[in-house]
Scaffold this motif. Structure first.
Motif, PDB file in Angstrom:
ATOM      1  N   ASP A 237      -6.345  50.515  43.108  1.00  0.00           N
ATOM      2  CA  ASP A 237      -6.778  49.141  43.375  1.00  0.00           C
ATOM      3  C   ASP A 237      -5.611  48.210  43.647  1.00  0.00           C
ATOM      4  OD1 ASP A 237      -9.456  48.721  43.631  1.00  0.00           O
ATOM      5  OD2 ASP A 237      -9.856  48.395  41.507  1.00  0.00           O
ATOM      6  N   TYR A 238      -4.468  48.460  42.987  1.00  0.00           N
ATOM      7  CA  TYR A 238      -3.400  47.467  43.016  1.00  0.00           C
ATOM      8  C   TYR A 238      -2.064  47.940  43.583  1.00  0.00           C
ATOM      9  CZ  TYR A 238      -6.419  44.436  40.286  1.00  0.00           C
ATOM     10  OH  TYR A 238      -7.460  43.661  39.874  1.00  0.00           O
ATOM     11  N   ALA A 239      -1.842  49.242  43.719  1.00  0.00           N
ATOM     12  CA  ALA A 239      -0.576  49.701  44.300  1.00  0.00           C
ATOM     13  C   ALA A 239      -0.425  49.133  45.705  1.00  0.00           C
ATOM     14  CB  ALA A 239      -0.534  51.224  44.331  1.00  0.00           C
ATOM     15  N   HIS A 240       0.770  48.721  46.050  1.00  0.00           N
ATOM     16  CA  HIS A 240       1.011  48.101  47.362  1.00  0.00           C
ATOM     17  C   HIS A 240       0.552  49.018  48.481  1.00  0.00           C
ATOM     18  CE1 HIS A 240       3.428  46.832  50.891  1.00  0.00           C
ATOM     19  NE2 HIS A 240       3.106  45.626  50.447  1.00  0.00           N
ATOM     20  N   ASP A 241       0.823  50.309  48.341  1.00  0.00           N
ATOM     21  CA  ASP A 241       0.362  51.309  49.298  1.00  0.00           C
ATOM     22  C   ASP A 241      -0.586  52.243  48.567  1.00  0.00           C
ATOM     23  OD1 ASP A 241      -0.071  53.253  51.138  1.00  0.00           O
ATOM     24  OD2 ASP A 241       2.024  53.806  51.442  1.00  0.00           O
TER      25      ASP A 241
END
Length: 356
Positions: A237-241
Motif C-alpha cells: 500500500d505504501y512502498a514508493h514502488d
C-alpha cells in the motif's frame, strides 16, 4: 555451501528434547561420563580418525551411551542416522587455534573448525553439552532455562501484538478518512518489524526446546496468525514502488536496533522521502490493496488489476459500479460487492469502528 550458523541450528534441532540424540546425551550425562561425538561421516572425517573400530549399525540412544563409555570418539552418519565409528582418536590439524582448555573440548573445537560439521563435547564433571561447527560454538541449555526465556519473550510478543492492533486500527480509520500520515504508516511498520524479530527469537528457542515447546508454539502461532500477510499488504500500500516489496522487506530486516526506533529511517526504507521531522506529518495515500483484501472472494490477480487502474484508495472509493465492471475479471455482481464493501468500510471508519 551451507553456512556454519545454519549447520549449528540444524544441530541444535537434532539435540532438542524429545529427539533420539538428546535421549542418548541425557543417558551419558546420567552415567556421569563424558563423550566426543561427530555428527557427519565424510571422507575427510574418516581421514582424521585413528584406531577404534568400524561399525554400521542404526543409531539408538542406548548404543550411543554404551559406546561412549570408551575413551574415544563416536562418529554418526546423519544421512541415515547410523553409528559408523566408535572409540576412535580424532586427529585434527594441531596448528588450528583453539581457546578451550580441556583436551576433549580442544579436540572438538579444532575438529569442527577443520571439517565444518557439528562436533559435540560432553563434559563429565560439569554435565555441559557443547556444540562446535566451524567458528561457531553453542552450549546446549537445560529446557527449564530455555522455557523461562521463551515465556518472557512470548509475554513481550503478546504486548506488542496488542499495541500493533491499536495502531493498525488507527491507521485503517485514518485511511478511510483520507488523513493517514507518514508517521502513522511508519509506526505500524515499526511494530510489525519488532513483532517479526521477537517471533524469530522465539522460534529459535522452540527449535532448541523440541517437544517441550509444543504448547508455546501453539500460543505463538495464535498471536502471529496473519501478521506476515498483513505486513506485506501494508508494504504494498505504501512502498514508493509497489514492485519493490522484497527490497523493503530485506532492508527492514537488516535495520539495526538503534535505527528500528527511528520512524524517519523506517519511512525512508519505504521510500516515503522523510528529510526532516516535519515530513513525518505529511499526509500519504494508500493504494487500497489492504482495503481490497477485505472484500470477500476477491482473488489477488483482480486486486492487482484494480489497484493498477486506480492509484489511491480515495480514487477507488469514488469509482462507480460501471467503472469497476470494466476491469478484466470483474463482472456486474462482483463490481457491486466491491463498491458496497468499500463504502461500508468507509462508513464504519468514519464512525470510529473497524472489524467488519
Amino acid at each position: 555451501m551451507t553456512s556454519d550458523a545454519a549447520i549449528l541450528r540444524e544441530a541444535l534441532h537434532a539435540v532438542a528434547p524429545g529427539t533420539p540424540l538428546r535421549e542418548g546425551l541425557e543417558r551419558i550425562q546420567r552415567s556421569h561420563t563424558g563423550a566426543l561425538i561427530v555428527l557427519g561421516y565424510t571422507p575427510e572425517v574418516e581421514a582424521l580418525c585413528s584406531g577404534g573400530f568400524d561399525l554400521d549399525v542404526p543409531f539408538t540412544a542406548s548404543r550411543l551411551r554404551e559406546l561412549s563409555k570408551m575413551d574415544g570418539a563416536v562418529v554418526i552418519d546423519t544421512t541415515n542416522w547410523s553409528i559408523r565409528k566408535a572409540n576412535v582418536q580424532l586427529m585434527p590439524d594441531p596448528s588450528i587455534p583453539t581457546d578451550e582448555s580441556g583436551m576433549r573440548h580442544r579436540t572438538a573445537q579444532r575438529m569442527a573448525r577443520q571439517i565444518h560439521l557439528p562436533v559435540l563435547s560432553l563434559s563429565a564433571s560439569m554435565r555441559i553439552i557443547s556444540i562446535y561447527v566451524g567458528g561457531e560454538h553453542r552450549l546446549v541449555e537445560e529446557p527449564e532455562a530455555l522455557l523461562s526465556r521463551a515465556n518472557l519473550a512470548v509475554d513481550t510478543l503478546d504486548r506488542y501484538s496488542q499495541r500493533l492492533d491499536e495502531v493498525l486500527q488507527t491507521l485503517t480509520i485514518l485511511e478511510m478518512r483520507d488523513a493517514a500520515t507518514v508517521r502513522d504508516v511508519a509506526t505500524v511498520m515499526q511494530r510489525m518489524e519488532m513483532i517479526r524479530r521477537i517471533t524469530s527469537e522465539i522460534n529459535q528457542y522452540l527449535e532448541e526446546l523440541g517437544s517441550d515447546g509444543r504448547l508455546l508454539a501453539l500460543q505463538v502461532e495464535d498471536l502471529v496468525r496473519g501478521s506476515a500477510s498483513e505486513r506485506a499488504l501494508v508494504m504494498r500500500d505504501y512502498a514508493h514502488d509497489q514492485g519493490d516489496v522484497a527490497r523493503v522487506e530485506a532492508e527492514l530486516t537488516t535495520l539495526g536496533s538503534d535505527r528500528i526506533v527511528d520512524l524517519s529511517a523506517i519511512a525512508n526504507v519505504l521510500g516515503l522521502g522523510v528529510y526532516e521531522i516535519a515530513d513525518l506529518d505529511r499526509e500519504v495515500q494508500p493504494r487500497g490493496i489492504r482495503a481490497l483484501s477485505l472484500v470477500p472472494h476477491l482473488s489477488w490477480n483482480i486486486i492487482k488489476e484494480i489497484s493498477s487502474r486506480w492509484s489511491t484508495l480515495s480514487q477507488l472509493r469514488s469509482a462507480s459500479v460501471e467503472e469497476l465492471q470494466k476491469v478484466e475479471g470483474v463482472g456486474p455482481y462482483r463490481a457491486k460487492i466491491i463498491h458496497e464493501n468499500l463504502l461500508h468500510q468507509s462508513h464504519m471508519a468514519r464512525a470510529g469502528l473497524v472489524g467488519w
